[in-house]
Design an enzyme around this catalytic site. Structure first.
Site, PDB file in Angstrom:
ATOM      1  N   HIS A 111       6.960  -4.295 -22.076  1.00  0.00           N
ATOM      2  CA  HIS A 111       6.381  -5.914 -22.099  1.00  0.00           C
ATOM      3  C   HIS A 111       5.689  -5.307 -23.263  1.00  0.00           C
ATOM      4  O   HIS A 111       5.015  -5.554 -24.338  1.00  0.00           O
ATOM      5  CB  HIS A 111       5.875  -6.039 -21.568  1.00  0.00           C
ATOM      6  N   HIS A 169       8.931  -0.802 -16.130  1.00  0.00           N
ATOM      7  CA  HIS A 169       8.744  -2.211 -16.866  1.00  0.00           C
ATOM      8  C   HIS A 169       7.951  -2.898 -17.746  1.00  0.00           C
ATOM      9  O   HIS A 169       8.086  -3.963 -18.673  1.00  0.00           O
ATOM     10  CB  HIS A 169       8.732  -2.735 -15.434  1.00  0.00           C
ATOM     11  N   GLU A 170       6.462  -3.155 -17.140  1.00  0.00           N
ATOM     12  CA  GLU A 170       5.465  -2.923 -17.640  1.00  0.00           C
ATOM     13  C   GLU A 170       5.109  -2.773 -19.138  1.00  0.00           C
ATOM     14  O   GLU A 170       4.285  -3.509 -20.082  1.00  0.00           O
ATOM     15  CB  GLU A 170       3.882  -3.472 -16.998  1.00  0.00           C
TER      16      GLU A 170
END
Length: 363
Positions: A21, A17-18
């Site tokens: 980003h 998820h990170e």
């Protein structure tokens, strides 16, 4: 098993998820100051040639990527940001145009969805597509369908107006809606018949003792077969499966909010750990499938329009695009503080809910 299962599912999913980003931010030229797996004190780490500190932290309940210039919860320019040299400021998150900031924020949950789609597509490619004729082969005598008039041999044409191609489509349209009315359209002897009745609400218990409320109508199918699929069909099928799972999540939350489902079905870290350990004990296929469900859940939760979550940022960006100017820093700051307070309160509630559900405490 709880601890191992929890760390193996949550750690990688939060990391990707990170990473979503981070990669989109890097693509747009935003400098990342740190990338952490976990929160709190750094246990180990290194700094790469771009100046990003990659670290493993003590509390393995999440993670984060810290972009240069992202100095407050609302991500608004601050005096510190304005004081940066122009060359450094150009590499910060706030210096990027609105559409790039929106894509950076959306990249995290989108990556979780892509991971889930990839897992489901792999299963579809490996095992094929389940094909079961939409014919009632078994009927519970005192079930809701039998009482309504449905008979063995009836061919299901549509449920709630939606055409049915295979019997495997029916459970998803029934199980999540205990107590709701449902309309079956069937074919019997060349005649099209319509039956409307209520889905029975049944409390079930799985092999681990977990109780859950499910809808049943008392019908069963005959044998089916697995049809091989190619890569394109496997991906298309996984996208549809992901959409169905998200739809069921929305339905479940609506039912909890309206009181049609017990609030004890809400779960937090302890319940995730419990289910992770249980699925891990069943084998790698069940566990990987569970990981896909958690990944979809992470994406869904993060896209909710709650300030402090990715969806909250995206909601403000959408408002900024419509108004042609951002909301005032003060209003955004208060919104995000309120959002953080709400998320923390929700985390506390579900954790208490989780603890109360353990057998140690009478659950």
């Amino acid at each position: 098993m709880w601890i191992v299962g929890f760390l193996l599912v949550l750690g990688p999913l939060v990391t990707v998820h990170e990473l979503g980003h981070y990669l989109v931010g890097r693509w747009f030229g935003v400098k990342a100051e740190s990338f952490s797996v976990g929160f709190g004190k750094e246990l180990a780490g290194f700094t790469d040639k771009r100046g990003t500190r990659w670290k493993l932290s003590a509390l393995p309940l999440g993670g984060y990527v810290q972009f240069a210039g992202d100095m407050n919860p609302a991500g608004q320019p601050s005096e510190e940001w304005l004081a940066l040299p122009e060359e450094e400021r150009a590499k910060t998150f706030q210096a990027k145009p609105l559409w790039q900031r929106a894509l950076i924020v959306a990249a995290g949950p989108v990556t979780n969805l892509l991971v889930a789609i990839a897992i489901l597509a792999s299963f579809n490619l490996a095992y094929g597509r389940l094909e079961i004729p939409p014919v009632v082969a078994m009927l519970v005598d005192d079930g809701a369908a039998a009482k309504a008039g449905i008979k063995v041999g009836d061919r299901i044409l549509a449920v709630n107006g939606k055409p049915i191609e295979g019997f495997n489509e029916v459970p998803a349209m029934v199980a999540a809606y205990p107590g709701d009315d449902i309309v079956f359209e069937v074919e019997r002897g060349g005649e099209r018949l319509t039956y409307e009745f209520e889905i029975a609400a049944v409390k079930q218990r799985d092999r681990f003792g977990n109780e859950f409320l499910t809808g049943q109508v008392g019908i069963g199918s005959g044998s089916g077969r697995l049809v091989p699929v190619g890569p394109a069909e496997a991906v298309a099928l996984s996208v549809r499966q992901t959409g169905d799972i998200v739809s069921m999540m929305v339905t479940g939350i609506q039912q909890i909010v309206t009181g049609r489902r017990p609030i004890t079905e809400l779960g937090g870290p302890i319940k995730i750990a419990k289910f992770s350990g249980e699925q891990l004990s069943l084998g790698w296929r069940e566990y990987v499938w569970f990981a896909a469900m958690v990944s979809i859940n992470l994406a869904f939760i993060n896209l909710l329009p709650i300030p402090a979550l990715d969806g909250g940022h995206l909601a403000f960006y959408a408002a900024e695009a419509v108004r042609r100017k951002p909301a005032s820093p003060r209003s955004q700051e208060w919104a995000f503080r309120t959002g953080i307070a709400f998320v923390l309160a929700l985390m506390l509630f579900v954790t208490i809910n989780d603890v109360a559900s353990l057998s140690l405490f009478g659950g």
